[in-house]
Design a protein around this motif. Structure first.
Motif, mmCIF file in Angstrom:
data_model
loop_
_atom_site.group_PDB
_atom_site.id
_atom_site.type_symbol
_atom_site.label_atom_id
_atom_site.label_comp_id
_atom_site.label_asym_id
_atom_site.label_seq_id
_atom_site.Cartn_x
_atom_site.Cartn_y
_atom_site.Cartn_z
ATOM 1 N N VAL A 119 0.204 10.414 16.279
ATOM 2 C CA VAL A 119 0.932 9.149 16.356
ATOM 3 C C VAL A 119 0.586 8.350 15.110
ATOM 4 N N VAL A 120 1.593 7.846 14.445
ATOM 5 C CA VAL A 120 1.374 7.004 13.266
ATOM 6 C C VAL A 120 2.062 5.670 13.525
ATOM 7 N N GLU A 121 1.292 4.604 13.375
ATOM 8 C CA GLU A 121 1.850 3.265 13.572
ATOM 9 C C GLU A 121 1.697 2.457 12.290
ATOM 10 N N LEU A 122 2.788 1.858 11.838
ATOM 11 C CA LEU A 122 2.727 1.005 10.656
ATOM 12 C C LEU A 122 3.180 -0.404 11.053
ATOM 13 N N VAL A 123 2.486 -1.399 10.500
ATOM 14 C CA VAL A 123 2.868 -2.786 10.763
ATOM 15 C C VAL A 123 2.955 -3.509 9.431
ATOM 16 N N THR A 124 4.090 -4.147 9.162
ATOM 17 C CA THR A 124 4.188 -4.951 7.941
ATOM 18 C C THR A 124 4.491 -6.399 8.305
ATOM 19 N N MET A 125 3.742 -7.297 7.671
ATOM 20 C CA MET A 125 3.969 -8.734 7.877
ATOM 21 C C MET A 125 4.902 -9.241 6.768
ATOM 22 N N ASP A 126 5.110 -10.557 6.720
ATOM 23 C CA ASP A 126 6.030 -11.133 5.734
ATOM 24 C C ASP A 126 5.788 -10.576 4.337
ATOM 25 N N ASP A 127 6.838 -10.174 3.680
ATOM 26 C CA ASP A 127 6.823 -9.743 2.276
ATOM 27 C C ASP A 127 5.911 -8.548 1.984
ATOM 28 N N ALA A 128 5.418 -7.893 3.006
ATOM 29 C CA ALA A 128 4.536 -6.749 2.772
ATOM 30 C C ALA A 128 5.347 -5.464 2.648
ATOM 31 N N GLU A 129 4.732 -4.473 2.047
ATOM 32 C CA GLU A 129 5.434 -3.202 1.889
ATOM 33 C C GLU A 129 4.478 -2.034 2.099
ATOM 34 N N ILE A 130 4.930 -1.041 2.859
ATOM 35 C CA ILE A 130 4.168 0.195 3.002
ATOM 36 C C ILE A 130 5.059 1.339 2.549
ATOM 37 N N ARG B 117 6.226 5.571 13.678
ATOM 38 C CA ARG B 117 7.098 4.403 13.781
ATOM 39 C C ARG B 117 6.525 3.235 12.997
ATOM 40 N N ALA B 118 7.403 2.486 12.374
ATOM 41 C CA ALA B 118 6.975 1.315 11.631
ATOM 42 C C ALA B 118 7.600 0.089 12.253
ATOM 43 N N ASP B 119 6.836 -0.965 12.351
ATOM 44 C CA ASP B 119 7.343 -2.218 12.870
ATOM 45 C C ASP B 119 7.360 -3.222 11.722
ATOM 46 N N CYS B 120 8.547 -3.504 11.199
ATOM 47 C CA CYS B 120 8.657 -4.491 10.111
ATOM 48 C C CYS B 120 8.725 -5.861 10.768
ATOM 49 N N ARG B 121 7.536 -6.397 11.074
ATOM 50 C CA ARG B 121 7.503 -7.651 11.832
ATOM 51 C C ARG B 121 7.836 -8.846 10.961
ATOM 52 N N GLY B 122 7.408 -8.769 9.715
ATOM 53 C CA GLY B 122 7.542 -9.937 8.857
ATOM 54 C C GLY B 122 8.894 -9.989 8.172
ATOM 55 N N ASP B 123 9.284 -11.210 7.775
ATOM 56 C CA ASP B 123 10.515 -11.372 7.012
ATOM 57 C C ASP B 123 10.340 -10.684 5.653
ATOM 58 N N ARG B 124 11.400 -10.119 5.182
ATOM 59 C CA ARG B 124 11.458 -9.443 3.869
ATOM 60 C C ARG B 124 10.424 -8.327 3.726
ATOM 61 N N SER B 125 9.919 -7.821 4.814
ATOM 62 C CA SER B 125 8.958 -6.727 4.690
ATOM 63 C C SER B 125 9.714 -5.412 4.529
ATOM 64 N N LYS B 126 8.972 -4.398 4.104
ATOM 65 C CA LYS B 126 9.663 -3.151 3.780
ATOM 66 C C LYS B 126 8.791 -1.942 4.114
ATOM 67 N N VAL B 127 9.409 -0.926 4.684
ATOM 68 C CA VAL B 127 8.710 0.333 4.912
ATOM 69 C C VAL B 127 9.571 1.460 4.372
ATOM 70 N N SER B 128 8.929 2.343 3.652
ATOM 71 C CA SER B 128 9.658 3.477 3.113
ATOM 72 C C SER B 128 8.975 4.766 3.550
ATOM 73 N N TRP B 129 9.690 5.599 4.275
ATOM 74 C CA TRP B 129 9.160 6.897 4.691
ATOM 75 C C TRP B 129 9.708 7.957 3.740
ATOM 76 N N THR B 130 8.840 8.771 3.211
ATOM 77 C CA THR B 130 9.317 9.917 2.450
ATOM 78 C C THR B 130 8.642 11.138 3.042
ATOM 79 N N VAL C 22 0.843 -1.192 0.000
ATOM 80 C CA VAL C 22 0.000 0.000 0.000
ATOM 81 C C VAL C 22 0.879 1.243 0.000
ATOM 82 N N SER C 23 0.412 2.242 -0.727
ATOM 83 C CA SER C 23 1.109 3.519 -0.736
ATOM 84 C C SER C 23 0.172 4.547 -0.137
#
Lengths: 489, 340
Positions: free
Chosen positions: A260-271, A298-311, A240-241
């Motif tokens: 407060v902004v919270e992001l959670v990504t599971m395996d292979d997910a991307e925000i 804050r982002a919590d990359c919980r899953g393997d190979r997950s990705k978060v990109s802040w711009t 999701v973008s």
């Protein structure tokens, strides 16, 4: 030297803030001040379940025991937390069913800000033009969320936080406060007690969200604070973008925005999370007024190979104090942070990121571009750390600062903590002014001085601008230009 | 709030702790629960590392007083300054160093301890205009010692100050240098090396404040940590308003050679002037696998290849030492520690 002097003069003659108008509508306010009853009032207004109220009251109790932090390189008079409204909402019309029933003044506000709230308006463009869904937050409430039905068809939940608490309590209970705990810090704790609205996004496993999601935050009411809370969950293999934008009217008093902004990504997910922040920066001459933007992201990359990109493109606010961060927990997860922070007039910014490498083979990349002009102060503060278990962690950081004028300040405060032998961290930082040689070179090719400065500044921030979703990159480029009006066209 | 005031007042509450921003990675309050008894006067009972290189050797043992070092204008001198701790007591030492206009001084400083002593040494170094000082610090503290060295350096116009700190750490070791840099053609070079093994901790902290125009600062610190050692580098360059045309560069590079070692770094820039060129670079990582492979295929053993690469890595700093004799002493000291 002439060129630089002219640049400085131009910067001093700033164009006025374009979004500084006030919408005159009837509003509901909570009584001024902050106490447990106000917390109950907000919860009741939002028709929240019991567990939510308990959560808020617990947060309020903890907040009262906390001290306001003062370590950032920003200075401001002590905030009187009792001298503010913690809830302000446009007067509700009974049984609001469609957009046509939203107060026309509010619709007009968003029109003026260039935010499409009518789905057909978005669609009316050229066929194939990118579409994006909007959640519009006006002071303390979300007034409208577009494209909800279309998103629901693929299983994406996109709604206001208040609605999510009512409709999807199991998801909210599971994830709310799991990335930014209630008592994480002073402002996050205050937010947990009095947060009003914000966006909630859940993207189910394997779904690539079909359009950009965005939230537009608008502070309108006087003497009020905005405390929104955003929670985005990207389940396994999803994408999701998301983009947020912010503006506020011009006022002589300071207003607090503690989100407060919270992001959670599971395996292979991307925000992909992009921010174009253009809160009212205060009067450039006197420094009077403007928004205090004290935000915990804050982002919590919980899953393997997950990705978060802040711009982030930070051009507004009297004071910006925030560090969008990534906790890289999952194996092979990665975090990115691209930032342009521009301060002018009397603005102060202390912003950066934290990349906390916990999992093996985690990667992070930080590109920060700070520009300070006028009498402003711009600080990059960042942390990169590798836990003993984060074997093969990799970070690259680049932070560059550009100074325009004799009275501005630029600081770089990076923290690097490597706790194992297989992490590889690289960091580089530079602080310079616009190069006379480059200006001269560009001008002798026939460009005017304004165009030359614009070209050089655009070149300076290019690495970050190209990370923004295309339709917003154009907008952001314009914003950069306006923020440094006179020197960049 | 300092180790010095804690020792003077015999009060552990005055020790800096990790809650103090400048001491976040060098926590003394959490470590020193009880301050040891004051040290008793003692004999250094050994030779210092630089004795053979200086005509003038001054020793402060267990906080014993040392006559101030005063170099008259236009003179040239080499002075060895030894701070020796014998036994496990607590003590303070302080020395003033004054260098006259156009004078040259090679200051060969050493820290030598043999037990769990707790000590702070304070130096005030003043350079008149055109003075040239090379300060070489060899900190070979005991693994159980707690040692803080604090040097305040004030440069005169067009003075030159060149410093190299070489340290192998201690239980807690902090080597702090603060420089007031007036610009005006004055040149500053601050270099450092730390080689840490076992549970050693070493902290090299520098704060350079540029107050005038046309100042030059070059900094390079390199470290090698293994076992469970911890290396700390905090470098701060401040450029005051009006200190235009300041040119400041800072580099910190560290090799971590084990899984449980740690390196913490904070290279900081605080700039209030626009016409400046300031930069810092920081890298932390393991030895380059490609370089290791290259050395191995030329016939070297793994151990030889590693020590060759680490020596070359540190060599860049050691080679900057201008005084030939001191460079040889430091070179041999470094080689011994890297091979051992």
């Amino acid at each position: 030297m002439v060129a630089v002097r002219q640049t400085v003069e131009h910067v001093e003659n700033l164009e006025k803030y374009k979004h500084g108008f006030v919408t005159d509508i009837e509003q509901d306010f909570a009584p001024k001040g902050l106490n447990a009853d106000i917390v109950r009032f907000i919860s009741a207004k939002k028709k929240e379940p019991e567990w939510m109220l308990a959560w808020r009251l617990d947060a309020f109790e903890r907040w009262q025991a906390m001290d306001e932090p003062d370590w950032a390189k920003v200075s401001f008079p002590k905030i009187d937390y009792q001298d503010s409204y913690y809830y302000a909402a446009p007067k509700e019309k009974v049984g609001l069913n469609s957009l046509d029933e939203v107060d026309p003044d509010i619709l007009e506000t968003y029109k003026k800000l260039g935010i499409p709230l009518r789905e057909q308006e978005v669609l009316a463009g050229v066929i194939g033009a990118p579409r994006y869904a909007v959640d519009a937050v006006f002071d303390s409430v979300s007034v409208v969320t577009t494209f909800k039905k279309e998103l629901a068809q693929v299983g994406v939940i996109f709604c206001s936080m208040s609605e999510a608490i009512r409709e999807h309590p199991e998801l909210v209970q599971k994830y709310l406060g799991s990335v930014v705990p209630v008592s994480d810090n002073y402002f996050a704790c205050l937010n947990a007690a009095v947060f009003s609205d914000g966006s909630f996004v859940y993207v189910p496993p394997g779904v690539r969200c079909p359009m950009e999601l965005s939230t537009y935050f608008r502070i309108n009411a006087e003497n009020s604070g905005q405390f929104e809370r955003t929670l985005i969950i990207a389940d396994k293999g999803s994408y999701v973008s998301y983009l947020e934008g912010c503006t506020a009217p011009m006022r002589d008093e300071n207003q607090l925005h503690a989100a407060v902004v919270e992001l959670v990504t599971m395996d292979d997910a991307e925000i992909k999370y992009s921010t174009v922040q253009n809160w009212y920066p205060g009067d450039p001459q006197t420094g009077k007024g403007g928004i205090y933007n004290f935000v915990t992201k804050r982002a919590d990359c919980r899953g393997d190979r997950s990705k978060v990109s802040w711009t982030q493109v930070e051009t507004g606010s009297a004071i910006t104090w925030k560090y969008p961060s990534c906790i890289l927990r999952g194996e092979g997860s990665s975090g990115e942070f691209y930032s342009i922070a521009i301060t002018n007039g009397r603005q102060q910014a202390d912003t950066g990121t934290k990349m906390i490498h916990l999992g093996a083979n985690t990667r992070s990349r930080i590109i920060s571009k700070g520009i300070s002009a006028g009498r402003s102060s711009n600080t990059y503060r960042g942390l990169v750390s590798a836990h003993p278990k984060a074997k093969g962690a990799r970070n690259f950081t680049q932070c560059d600062s550009l100074l325009i004028g004799k009275h501005c300040a630029a600081h770089t405060v990076p923290y690097i903590e490597a706790r194992n032998g297989q992490a590889k961290f690289e960091h580089e930082a530079t602080t310079t002014r616009l190069s006379e040689d480059q200006l001269f070179y560009v001008m002798q090719r026939g460009l005017s001085q304004e165009e030359a400065v614009q070209l050089l500044v655009n070149g300076f921030v290019k690495d970050v601008l190209q990370e923004l979703p295309m339709e917003f990159a154009v907008e952001a480029q314009k914003l950069v230009a306006i923020s440094l009006e006179g020197s960049v066209g | 709030m300092s180790l010095a005031s804690a020792i003077r007042d015999r009060d552990v509450a005055e020790l800096p702790s990790k809650r103090d921003e400048d001491w976040r990675w060098t926590d003394l309050r959490g470590l020193v629960r009880v301050l040891p008894e004051p040290s008793r006067p003692a004999n250094p009972s050994s030779a210092g590392p630089f004795d053979a290189l200086a005509g003038d050797v001054r020793v402060s043992t267990n906080g014993g007083t040392v006559t101030p070092v005063v170099i008259a204008a236009g003179e040239t001198a080499a002075v060895a300054l030894r701070f020796v701790s014998r036994g496990a007591g607590a003590h303070l030492a302080a020395v003033d160093v004054t260098v006259g206009a156009g004078a040259r001084l090679v200051l060969l400083e050493s820290y030598e301890s043999d037990e769990a002593s707790v000590a702070q040494v304070s130096l005030a170094i003043t350079l008149a205009s055109g003075a040239i000082v090379e300060r070489i610090v060899l900190a070979q503290d005991d693994a159980e010692a707690v040692c803080v060295s604090y040097a305040q350096v004030v440069l005169g116009p067009s003075a030159k100050f060149h410093q190299t700190i070489v340290a192998c750490g201690a239980r807690r070791q902090r080597l702090e240098t603060r420089v007031l840099h007036p610009g005006g053609g004055a040149e500053l070079r601050l270099d450092g090396v730390y080689l840490l093994a076992n549970k050693a901790h070493s902290d090299q902290t520098t704060v350079v404040t540029h107050t005038g125009t046309d100042g030059l600062t070059v900094q390079l610190t390199k470290g090698v940590v293994r076992d469970q050692a911890r290396g700390v580098f905090q470098g701060k360059i401040v450029v005051d308003e009006g200190a235009d045309r300041t040119d400041a560069r800072m580099g910190h590079h560290a090799l971590i050679l084990s899984d449980r070692a740690e390196v913490d770094a904070k290279p900081e820039l605080e700039i209030y002037a626009d016409d400046v060129a300031c930069a810092h670079g920081n890298t932390v990582g393991a030895l380059d696998e490609d370089a290791l492979f290259y050395a191995r295929q030329r016939g070297m053993s793994q151990a030889e290849a590693r020590s060759l690469l680490t020596e070359a890595f540190i060599g860049e700093v050691v080679d900057h030492i201008g005084h030939d004799g001191a460079r040889e002493v430091v070179c041999a000291w470094v080689a011994e520690r890297l091979r051992g």
